[in-house]
Design a protein around this motif. Structure first.
Motif, PDB file in Angstrom:
ATOM      1  N   HIS A  21       0.864  -1.188   0.000  1.00  0.00           N
ATOM      2  CA  HIS A  21       0.000   0.000   0.000  1.00  0.00           C
ATOM      3  C   HIS A  21       0.892   1.228   0.000  1.00  0.00           C
ATOM      4  N   CYS A  66      -3.957   5.242  -3.336  1.00  0.00           N
ATOM      5  CA  CYS A  66      -3.159   4.073  -2.974  1.00  0.00           C
ATOM      6  C   CYS A  66      -3.151   3.094  -4.150  1.00  0.00           C
ATOM      7  N   CYS A 106      -5.305   0.046  -3.381  1.00  0.00           N
ATOM      8  CA  CYS A 106      -6.736   0.295  -3.163  1.00  0.00           C
ATOM      9  C   CYS A 106      -7.397   0.975  -4.352  1.00  0.00           C
ATOM     10  N   GLU A 129      -9.326   4.777  -3.033  1.00  0.00           N
ATOM     11  CA  GLU A 129      -9.049   5.460  -1.775  1.00  0.00           C
ATOM     12  C   GLU A 129      -7.878   6.412  -1.948  1.00  0.00           C
ATOM     13  N   CYS A 135      -4.444   5.454   2.521  1.00  0.00           N
ATOM     14  CA  CYS A 135      -5.662   4.633   2.553  1.00  0.00           C
ATOM     15  C   CYS A 135      -5.973   4.177   3.975  1.00  0.00           C
ATOM     16  N   HIS A 157      -6.129   1.257   5.200  1.00  0.00           N
ATOM     17  CA  HIS A 157      -5.291   0.159   5.676  1.00  0.00           C
ATOM     18  C   HIS A 157      -4.035   0.681   6.367  1.00  0.00           C
TER      19      HIS A 157
END
Length: 127
Positions: free
Chosen positions: A52, A73, A76, A83, A87, A89
């Motif tokens: 990521h 990202c 993502c 996102e 992000c 995560h």
């Protein structure tokens, strides 16, 4: 953008140093997990962090219908609702370190975020 990546890598380095310190008295959760599990957990966090990262441009639309280009990202940005970086995560990976120097409140993700789900974390500071 790289500040969050740097912050997390610094925290993982500190964690690795703590895990390898022979003078540490591993009690409670540490003794249950053991050093091997702690080292594996840090490695997995680093792998997630590597996957990521900022990279793709995402187009969002402002209130006037004009396009806005933002960094998303790379992991993502696979659906029609990408996102924006950082992000959720990566922001979640940073949350356990919210009490550390260098953590920025702008990285905090609400634990009831629609893409996270509702969860209660013992000992976390209120958002």
């Amino acid at each position: 953008m790289d500040d969050l990546i740097t912050f997390l890598n610094d925290q993982y380095t500190k964690d690795e140093r703590d895990v390898g310190a022979p003078e540490k008295n591993y009690e409670g959760v540490h003794s249950r997990w053991g050093q091997r599990r702690m080292v594996a957990e840090i490695a997995v966090k680093r792998l997630l962090l590597r996957g990521h990262r900022p990279g793709h441009f995402a187009v969002t639309w402002d209130t006037d219908g004009e396009p806005e280009y933002q960094i998303a990202c790379v992991a993502c940005c696979v659906d029609v609702n990408p996102e924006i970086w950082p992000c959720r995560h990566i922001r979640l990976l940073a949350l356990p370190y919210a009490d550390q120097a260098g953590y920025r409140e702008e990285w905090r993700i609400p634990l009831d975020h629609p893409r996270v789900g509702s969860v209660e974390v013992s000992g976390s500071r209120p958002a």
